[in-house]
Design an enzyme around this catalytic site. Structure first.
Site, PDB file in Angstrom:
ATOM      1  N   SER A 129       8.698  -6.585 -10.674  1.00  9.84           N
ATOM      2  CA  SER A 129       7.485  -5.955 -10.883  1.00  9.84           C
ATOM      3  C   SER A 129       7.512  -4.735 -11.873  1.00  9.84           C
ATOM      4  O   SER A 129       7.872  -5.118 -13.281  1.00  9.84           O
ATOM      5  CB  SER A 129       7.067  -5.278  -9.553  1.00  9.84           C
ATOM      6  OG  SER A 129       5.816  -4.758  -9.619  1.00  9.84           O
ATOM      7  N   ASP A 140       0.928  -4.051 -14.258  1.00  8.44           N
ATOM      8  CA  ASP A 140       2.398  -3.817 -14.218  1.00  8.44           C
ATOM      9  C   ASP A 140       3.087  -5.162 -14.550  1.00  8.44           C
ATOM     10  O   ASP A 140       2.488  -6.179 -14.819  1.00  8.44           O
ATOM     11  CB  ASP A 140       2.879  -3.218 -12.765  1.00  8.44           C
ATOM     12  CG  ASP A 140       2.562  -4.116 -11.505  1.00  8.44           C
ATOM     13  OD1 ASP A 140       1.913  -5.263 -11.953  1.00  8.44           O
ATOM     14  OD2 ASP A 140       3.333  -3.827 -10.605  1.00  8.44           O
ATOM     15  N   GLU A 193      -2.997   1.777  -3.051  1.00 13.98           N
ATOM     16  CA  GLU A 193      -2.136   2.829  -3.207  1.00 13.98           C
ATOM     17  C   GLU A 193      -2.526   3.640  -4.656  1.00 13.98           C
ATOM     18  O   GLU A 193      -3.337   2.921  -5.499  1.00 13.98           O
ATOM     19  CB  GLU A 193      -0.712   2.509  -3.482  1.00 13.98           C
ATOM     20  CG  GLU A 193      -0.366   2.040  -1.947  1.00 13.98           C
ATOM     21  CD  GLU A 193       1.167   1.279  -2.217  1.00 13.98           C
ATOM     22  OE1 GLU A 193       2.312   1.979  -1.466  1.00 13.98           O
ATOM     23  OE2 GLU A 193       1.543   0.361  -2.928  1.00 13.98           O
ATOM     24  N   ASN A 205      -0.962   4.321  -7.190  1.00 17.73           N
ATOM     25  CA  ASN A 205      -0.430   3.484  -8.119  1.00 17.73           C
ATOM     26  C   ASN A 205      -1.314   2.296  -8.878  1.00 17.73           C
ATOM     27  O   ASN A 205      -0.835   1.635  -9.590  1.00 17.73           O
ATOM     28  CB  ASN A 205       1.143   3.485  -8.049  1.00 17.73           C
ATOM     29  CG  ASN A 205       1.235   2.375  -6.800  1.00 17.73           C
ATOM     30  OD1 ASN A 205       0.167   1.601  -6.393  1.00 17.73           O
ATOM     31  ND2 ASN A 205       2.624   2.268  -6.362  1.00 17.73           N
ATOM     32  N   SER A 241      12.395   6.416  -2.770  1.00 19.48           N
ATOM     33  CA  SER A 241      11.872   5.188  -3.306  1.00 19.48           C
ATOM     34  C   SER A 241      12.487   3.872  -2.465  1.00 19.48           C
ATOM     35  O   SER A 241      13.826   3.907  -2.247  1.00 19.48           O
ATOM     36  CB  SER A 241      12.046   4.994  -4.778  1.00 19.48           C
ATOM     37  OG  SER A 241      11.811   3.560  -5.335  1.00 19.48           O
ATOM     38  N   GLY A 242      11.854   2.920  -2.309  1.00 18.62           N
ATOM     39  CA  GLY A 242      12.232   1.592  -1.942  1.00 18.62           C
ATOM     40  C   GLY A 242      12.373   0.398  -3.075  1.00 18.62           C
ATOM     41  O   GLY A 242      12.677  -0.502  -2.642  1.00 18.62           O
TER      42      GLY A 242
HETATM   43  C1  G16 Z   1       6.020  -2.038  -4.897  1.00 16.43           C
HETATM   44  C2  G16 Z   1       5.185  -1.869  -3.607  1.00 16.43           C
HETATM   45  C3  G16 Z   1       4.213  -1.040  -3.583  1.00 16.43           C
HETATM   46  C4  G16 Z   1       4.837   0.288  -3.812  1.00 16.43           C
HETATM   47  C5  G16 Z   1       5.877   0.420  -5.109  1.00 16.43           C
HETATM   48  C6  G16 Z   1       6.520   1.504  -5.316  1.00 16.43           C
HETATM   49  O1  G16 Z   1       5.224  -2.327  -5.965  1.00 16.43           O
HETATM   50  O2  G16 Z   1       4.772  -3.204  -3.551  1.00 16.43           O
HETATM   51  O3  G16 Z   1       3.618  -0.939  -2.459  1.00 16.43           O
HETATM   52  O4  G16 Z   1       3.757   1.416  -3.984  1.00 16.43           O
HETATM   53  O5  G16 Z   1       6.382  -0.724  -4.926  1.00 16.43           O
HETATM   54  O6  G16 Z   1       7.623   1.773  -3.965  1.00 16.43           O
HETATM   55  P1  G16 Z   1       8.629   2.889  -3.898  1.00 16.43           P
HETATM   56  O7  G16 Z   1       7.807   4.276  -4.128  1.00 16.43           O
HETATM   57  O8  G16 Z   1       9.117   2.880  -2.460  1.00 16.43           O
HETATM   58  O9  G16 Z   1       9.695   2.551  -5.238  1.00 16.43           O
HETATM   59  P2  G16 Z   1       5.598  -3.229  -7.250  1.00 16.43           P
HETATM   60  O10 G16 Z   1       4.158  -3.082  -8.028  1.00 16.43           O
HETATM   61  O11 G16 Z   1       6.791  -2.327  -7.939  1.00 16.43           O
HETATM   62  O12 G16 Z   1       5.985  -4.288  -6.726  1.00 16.43           O
END
Ligand code: G16
Length: 548
Positions: A67, A281, A376, A378, A503-504
């Site tokens: 992503s 994105d 969100e 973002n 962050s995840g």
């Molecule tokens: C993913 C998740 C989103 C999240 C984002 C950032 O988005 O699907 O729900 O807001 O990551 O997450 P984190 O703050 O835990 O890093 P994407 O667009 O990167 O797949």
């Protein structure tokens, strides 16, 4: 009870040795430098096969993407039969399988799942695969398919897709021939469905000026280009940042994350007064809008602004349709600007819930409303219509021509909106519908409320796993004492609010701050960021790395 063919597993597993690293299924699946992912993705293939068998051979989706992350990263996420994210309880199984230290441990864990979850290994398994434009995707798809072979799962590789297209196709395949049939299971079917609904929604309205669309040099570029002929002359879009032949340019100084975090236009897009612009994105599941004011100020219309616009429009539409028994609710995360939450609660009078980051959490919460709008900040989000709301909308007849028009719009709206997951294409059409129906410029849209100044900062730390949060991520419980120190600083700022969470998807800790003025916000963000940085070095005895 049938068991795994250990010889077959060992032969396949030998091609995908596990490195020493520890892996976690995070906010959106596994995500990290692509060089580390081979064994993780092989084992995720095994998990996908188990998931399909558990669900009687229903089709499970697999998306290989990182992503918004840099080009060198990649990742994998699994999609459940109705196009939603993998059920939460299975994330722990994904993590456990990816960390098994040997083939014996792998086999043991599979057998423990088979027995505790009552999985019948003789059942068929069906899995579909999509990937974004990252060059590492091809080898990772092969690793995933090897994982599927461990349990004889049938797979179909759809090649390059946006993430939401993969979610859409998964749902179409699982609902085909049922009353809930979602559409033709192909990218073409997706384009036809969205374009037909959009044309209905803007029929007879004066067309807006062209939209400039930054595709982050990712999969959104070729796919939106492919989509344009289906839209015909209902929408004019000028695509920029569409260079997918130079993989290193993916998300580089462009895309929704760059624009939202930096609150600036992407490189490669010349912003002039009152132009309407949007950024996707890297896998086209997020979108943010922006424009430049007369005094050349950059103005962001992020996920919060999209949620406000969508909620306002849907509330008006259900009233106009004479079916205001349908109740709209909005779901946000702690990142939502305080002014947006006030606007939703006090001006639109809608209930607002706050949940942890990750569309999986928002989607789940949104299902509690008749019509659940979730975004969100973002730019990741969508609108979900409950089965009973859809029934009401489709059975309503309306007692006046105006009501009939509103009912027709609501029906088309439920078709243009991707009900499975946040989808940048579909969200773009939702916003363009509303702006066209109202004949609004981005500036008029922006006037709904004024954002409190806000700032997002990333702090690179030695070990982000020591940061533990509660209360929808608004409070830290570990490391001990850090939240008290944050609270003491926040108190000194007018309208101050700040929170810290790991962050995840990236190896960083995120800091969010908002306050009454831009300078106070920046100072607050820096002070909290500095605190996290110092705390990480002194409090945990760990060496600080970087503050960006
Ligand atoms: C993913 C998740 C989103 C999240 C984002 C950032 O988005 O699907 O729900 O807001 O990551 O997450 P984190 O703050 O835990 O890093 P994407 O667009 O990167 O797949």
């Amino acid at each position: 009870m049938a068991s795994v063919n250990v010889e077959n597993l060992s032969a396949l597993s030998a091609k995908h040795p596990k490195p020493a690293n520890t892996f976690t299924y995070g906010t959106a699946g596994f995500r990290m430098n692509a060089d580390l992912l081979d064994s993780v993705i092989f084992r995720t293939g095994i998990l996908a096969a188990l998931r399909s068998k558990k669900l009687d051979g229903k089709v499970i989706g697999c998306m290989i993407t990182a992503s918004h992350n840099p080009a060198a990263d990649n990742g994998v996420k699994l999609v459940d039969p109705m196009g939603e994210m993998l059920e939460g309880s299975w994330e722990a199984h994904a993590t456990a399988l990816s960390n098994a230290q040997s083939d014996e441990q792998l086999v043991d864990y599979i057998h423990s799942m088979v027995s505790s979850l009552k999985i019948d290994l003789t059942k068929p398994a069906n899995v579909i695969i999509g990937r974004d434009t990252r060059p590492s995707g091809v080898a990772l798809v092969n690793a995933f398919v090897d994982g599927l072979k461990v349990l004889d799962a049938k797979s179909t590789d759809y090649g390059i897709l946006t993430t939401p297209q993969l979610h859409y196709i998964t749902r179409c395949l699982n609902t085909a021939g049922t009353p809930e049939a979602y559409g033709e299971p192909s990218a073409e079917g997706y384009y036809k469905k969205l374009a037909a609904a959009f044309k209905t929604l803007v029929d007879g309205k004066t067309k807006l000026s062209p939209l400039t669309l930054d595709c982050a040099n990712g999969v959104g570029a070729p796919k939106f280009q492919e989509f344009l002929p289906y839209l015909g002359d209902s929408l004019s879009v000028k695509i920029v940042n569409d260079d997918i032949d130079n993989p290193s340019k993916l998300n580089l100084n462009s895309g929704a994350d760059y624009v939202k975090t930096g609150q600036r236009a992407p490189v490669g897009l010349k912003l002039t007064s009152q132009d309407r612009c949007a950024s996707f994105d890297g896998d086209a599941d997020r979108i943010v809008y922006y424009y430049q004011d007369e005094d050349n100020t950059f103005k962001l219309l992020d996920g919060d602004k999209i949620a406000g616009l969508a909620a306002m429009f849907i509330i008006d539409l259900v009233k106009a349709a004479g079916i205001d028994s349908i109740k709209v609710g909005v779901v946000q995360t702690a990142y939502a600007n305080g002014a947006s939450t006030q606007y939703l609660r006090n001006t639109l009078n809608v209930p607002v819930s706050c949940v942890p980051t990750g569309v999986k959490h928002l989607h789940h919460e949104a299902l509690k409303y008749d019509v659940g709008v979730y975004f969100e900040a973002n730019g990741h989000g969508t609108v979900v219509f409950s089965p009973s709301a859809l029934k009401t909308i489709y059975s309503a007849e309306g007692s006046s021509p105006a009501q009939a028009v509103a009912i027709r719009s609501l029906r088309a709206l439920s078709e243009v909106i991707n009900q499975t997951v946040g989808d940048a294409f579909s969200d773009l059409l939702l916003v363009e519908t509303i702006l066209t129906q109202r004949q609004w410029s981005p500036k008029v849209w922006d006037q709904a409320y004024t954002d409190l100044p806000n700032r997002l900062v990333k702090v690179v730390v030695q070990d982000r796993s020591i940061f533990k949060t509660v209360d929808a991520e608004r409070k830290l419980v570990e490391p001990a004492g850090l939240q008290d120190a944050i609270d003491a600083i926040v108190l000194k700022f007018r309208d101050g609010r700040s929170f810290v969470r790991p962050s995840g998807t990236e190896d960083v800790v995120r800091v969010y701050a908002e306050a009454a003025t831009r300078s106070e916000t920046d100072e607050l963000a820096h002070r909290i960021g500095g605190l996290v940085f110092d705390f990480n070095s002194q409090g945990s005895g760990l060496r600080p790395r970087e503050f960006i």
